[in-house]
Design a protein around this motif. Structure first.
Motif, PDB file in Angstrom:
ATOM      1  N   UNK A 140       0.867  -1.189   0.000  1.00 18.86           N
ATOM      2  CA  UNK A 140       0.000   0.000   0.000  1.00 18.86           C
ATOM      3  C   UNK A 140       0.903   1.239   0.000  1.00 18.86           C
ATOM      4  N   UNK A 141       1.357   1.595  -1.181  1.00 20.99           N
ATOM      5  CA  UNK A 141       2.362   2.650  -1.315  1.00 20.99           C
ATOM      6  C   UNK A 141       1.902   3.983  -0.739  1.00 20.99           C
ATOM      7  N   UNK A 189       8.967  -4.116  -3.444  1.00 19.62           N
ATOM      8  CA  UNK A 189       8.234  -3.045  -2.770  1.00 19.62           C
ATOM      9  C   UNK A 189       8.726  -1.669  -3.215  1.00 19.62           C
ATOM     10  N   UNK A 190      10.039  -1.502  -3.336  1.00 21.36           N
ATOM     11  CA  UNK A 190      10.577  -0.216  -3.776  1.00 21.36           C
ATOM     12  C   UNK A 190      10.089   0.119  -5.189  1.00 21.36           C
ATOM     13  N   UNK A 191       9.940  -0.903  -6.012  1.00 24.50           N
ATOM     14  CA  UNK A 191       9.431  -0.683  -7.365  1.00 24.50           C
ATOM     15  C   UNK A 191       7.999  -0.151  -7.328  1.00 24.50           C
ATOM     16  N   UNK A 192       7.194  -0.696  -6.432  1.00 21.99           N
ATOM     17  CA  UNK A 192       5.812  -0.218  -6.291  1.00 21.99           C
ATOM     18  C   UNK A 192       5.779   1.263  -5.922  1.00 21.99           C
ATOM     19  N   UNK A 193       6.718   1.699  -5.077  1.00 24.19           N
ATOM     20  CA  UNK A 193       6.740   3.085  -4.633  1.00 24.19           C
ATOM     21  C   UNK A 193       7.134   4.028  -5.778  1.00 24.19           C
ATOM     22  N   UNK A 194       8.026   3.552  -6.644  1.00 19.94           N
ATOM     23  CA  UNK A 194       8.423   4.401  -7.776  1.00 19.94           C
ATOM     24  C   UNK A 194       7.288   4.528  -8.786  1.00 19.94           C
ATOM     25  N   UNK A 195       6.449   3.514  -8.899  1.00 23.37           N
ATOM     26  CA  UNK A 195       5.396   3.494  -9.916  1.00 23.37           C
ATOM     27  C   UNK A 195       4.099   4.144  -9.442  1.00 23.37           C
ATOM     28  N   UNK A 196       3.892   4.234  -8.121  1.00 26.13           N
ATOM     29  CA  UNK A 196       2.630   4.743  -7.607  1.00 26.13           C
ATOM     30  C   UNK A 196       2.565   6.269  -7.739  1.00 26.13           C
ATOM     31  N   UNK A 239       0.286   8.302  -6.684  1.00 25.98           N
ATOM     32  CA  UNK A 239      -0.259   8.997  -5.516  1.00 25.98           C
ATOM     33  C   UNK A 239       0.808   9.254  -4.457  1.00 25.98           C
ATOM     34  N   UNK A 240       1.913   8.520  -4.544  1.00 22.03           N
ATOM     35  CA  UNK A 240       2.980   8.685  -3.554  1.00 22.03           C
ATOM     36  C   UNK A 240       3.864   9.858  -3.990  1.00 22.03           C
ATOM     37  N   UNK A 241       3.603  11.002  -3.400  1.00 20.55           N
ATOM     38  CA  UNK A 241       4.361  12.208  -3.716  1.00 20.55           C
ATOM     39  C   UNK A 241       5.797  12.069  -3.189  1.00 20.55           C
ATOM     40  N   UNK A 242       6.795  12.421  -4.006  1.00 23.91           N
ATOM     41  CA  UNK A 242       8.194  12.322  -3.553  1.00 23.91           C
ATOM     42  C   UNK A 242       8.469  13.002  -2.222  1.00 23.91           C
ATOM     43  N   UNK A 243       7.733  14.070  -1.909  1.00 22.13           N
ATOM     44  CA  UNK A 243       7.953  14.796  -0.654  1.00 22.13           C
ATOM     45  C   UNK A 243       7.554  13.969   0.559  1.00 22.13           C
ATOM     46  N   UNK A 244       6.738  12.927   0.353  1.00 25.18           N
ATOM     47  CA  UNK A 244       6.321  12.077   1.469  1.00 25.18           C
ATOM     48  C   UNK A 244       7.502  11.323   2.077  1.00 25.18           C
ATOM     49  N   UNK A 245       8.552  11.123   1.284  1.00 30.26           N
ATOM     50  CA  UNK A 245       9.734  10.407   1.783  1.00 30.26           C
ATOM     51  C   UNK A 245      10.923  11.349   1.964  1.00 30.26           C
ATOM     52  N   UNK A 246      10.638  12.633   2.052  1.00 33.20           N
ATOM     53  CA  UNK A 246      11.710  13.635   2.120  1.00 33.20           C
ATOM     54  C   UNK A 246      12.582  13.494   3.359  1.00 33.20           C
ATOM     55  N   UNK A 247      12.059  12.918   4.441  1.00 35.33           N
ATOM     56  CA  UNK A 247      12.816  12.819   5.687  1.00 35.33           C
ATOM     57  C   UNK A 247      13.717  11.585   5.745  1.00 35.33           C
TER      58      UNK A 247
END
Length: 371
Positions: free
Chosen positions: A86-87, A108-115, A117-125
Motif C-alpha cells: 500500500x504505497x 516493494x521499492x518498485x511499487x513506490x516508484x510506480x505509484x 499517488x505517492x508524492x516524492x515529498x512524502x519520503x523527504x525525511x
C-alpha cells in the motif's frame, strides 16, 4: 513458577520463504536474534531523532528482526504500516511521523516508484533506505533515486542467519584527515556485519577459494540458526563445522573482493545445464533487465529439453508482444547460449508475501503452460 529463558533457548521458529520449494522451519534462539539485533544497531548507529518505517511482515525474518525487534530493543520510534504494498499509506505514515530509515525489498521499492499517488515529498525525511530479501533490480534503484532523490543500499541475509549478513551503507568522511571511508560498492551486497565471518568455498569439497573466485558462500557468526525444525538430516546438510566455527552453507554462489565486499552471482540451484554448459539464470535475468529496462516484469526458469538437456524460459508481464521481446533479445549482445528459448507473456509473476518472486510457482506456471 516462572522459568527464566537461557540465551540458547529457542526464541522462535520461522519458516523459510519457500521460493524454491517446500518451506523449512528455521529454529532461532534468543542468542541468534539478539546477536543480529546488536549487529544491526552498530551498523545503523541510530539517534534519538531517528524513526524506522516498519512495513515488512513479521512472519518474515527481515520484518521480525530488523523492523520489529531492533527498534523495540534500541528504543527507536517505529512507524508501522500493515501492508507494504500500500504505497500511499507508506508515504502518508512516513510524512506524518518523519520516518528517517526504511527497509524493503526490490519489489516493494518498485511499487513506490510506480505509484503516482505517492508524492516524492512524502519520503523527504528518509536518510537511509536499505533493500534486502531479494536482488535489488538496477532499474528500481535508478528510478527510486530519480523520483525520491534517495539512494537504495543493498544488503544480504537469510532466514537461517536471523537474517542480516552484510550490507552497503553510505560512505563516511574521516574527520581528522578528511579522507573518505568507503562502505559501499556498486553491484555488491556490502561488507559483513561485525562478528560475521564469510568464507567462499568449493561447493563440493568446501575448500576455501581465493578472493575474486566464485564459490559457495558459507556464513559463520552468533546469528547462525540452531537447526531446522524436526529435520536433522537437512540440518546436518546445511551446517558445516570448520576450525571450531559453525557455518551455514547458504546455497548462494558469490565471491569476495580484495576489500572484503561480498558479491552474489546466483543461487546454487538456479543454473540451467544447456549442452553441458552451466548457465546462471540470475545472470540471464540481469542481462534481460538491461535490455528490456522498465518495459517488463519478468523471471527466468530452467525447463527440461529433449535436445539440450535443459532450456531457459522467460515469463514476463508487460505491454510488448512476445515477438517484440524475442526480437529485442536476439538483437542484443546476449550470448546465444544464454538466450531464452521460450518467451511467454503472462498475467502476473507470482510473488510471496515477503515480496520475493515465488520461483517455484513461476516454474510450476511454466510447466502448466506447456512451455
Amino acid at each position: 513458577y516462572f522459568k527464566p529463558h537461557a540465551i540458547d533457548d529457542v526464541a522462535t521458529i520461522l519458516f523459510s520463504s519457500g521460493s524454491e520449494g517446500k518451506p523449512k522451519g528455521v529454529v532461532l534462539t534468543h542468542k541468534n536474534i539478539m546477536a543480529n539485533v546488536r549487529q544491526i544497531s552498530e551498523l545503523i548507529n541510530a539517534t534519538e531523532h531517528d524513526a524506522i518505517l516498519a512495513s515488512l511482515p513479521i512472519f518474515h525474518c527481515f520484518g521480525l528482526t530488523v523492523t520489529t525487534l531492533f527498534p523495540l530493543n534500541d528504543g527507536i520510534l517505529s512507524i508501522h504500516v500493515p501492508d507494504p504494498t500500500d504505497a500511499f499509506s507508506v508515504g502518508k505514515m512516513s510524512a506524518k511521523y518523519g520516518a528517517t530509515i526504511m527497509f524493503g525489498t526490490s519489489t516493494f521499492f518498485r511499487l513506490y516508484t510506480k505509484n503516482k499517488r505517492l508524492n516524492p515529498l512524502m519520503l523527504a525525511s528518509i536518510r537511509l533506505a536499505i533493500a534486502g530479501a531479494e536482488k535489488l533490480n538496477e532499474n528500481v534503484r535508478k528510478e527510486f533515486k530519480i523520483k525520491f532523490g534517495i539512494e537504495i543500499y543493498e544488503g544480504y541475509g537469510t532466514t537461517e542467519t536471523a537474517p542480516v549478513v552484510s550490507v552497503n551503507t553510505p560512505n563516511v568522511l574521516e574527520p581528522d584527515f578528511f579522507k573518505e571511508l568507503h562502505f559501499n560498492r556498486e553491484k555488491s551486497v556490502g561488507l559483513p556485519l561485525a562478528g560475521t565471518v564469510i568464507k567462499i568455498t568449493d561447493p563440493a569439497s568446501l575448500q576455501p577459494l581465493p578472493n575474486g573466485q566464485e564459490g559457495l558462500i558459507l556464513i559463520g557468526g552468533h546469528q547462525v540458526m540452531k537447526e531446522y525444525y524436526d529435520e536433522p538430516a537437512k540440518t546436518t546438510e546445511a551446517i558445516a563445522q570448520m576450525d571450531g566455527v559453525r557455518y551455514y552453507k547458504s546455497g548462494d554462489i558469490g565471491y569476495i573482493d580484495d576489500d572484503g565486499f561480498l558479491f552474489i552471482t546466483d543461487r546454487l540451484s538456479r543454473f540451467a545445464k544447456i549442452g553441458g554448459e552451466m548457465i546462471s539464470l540470475g545472470a540471464v535475468e540481469s542481462a534481460v533487465g538491461e535490455i528490456l529496462g522498465e518495459s517488463a516484469i519478468y523471471s527466468c526458469v530452467n525447463l527440461k529439453d529433449e535436445k539440450k538437456g535443459e532450456k531457459i524460459a522467460l515469463l514476463y508481464v508487460g505491454e510488448a508482444s512476445e515477438d517484440e521481446i524475442s526480437r529485442r533479445l536476439k538483437d542484443s549482445a546476449l550470448a546465444p547460449i544464454m538466450q531464452p528459448s521460450v518467451v511467454k507473456k503472462v498475467e502476473q509473476i507470482p510473488v510471496l508475501g515477503s515480496g520475493k518472486v515465488n520461483l517455484k510457482a513461476v516454474k510450476d506456471l511454466a510447466i502448466e503452460l506447456g512451455l
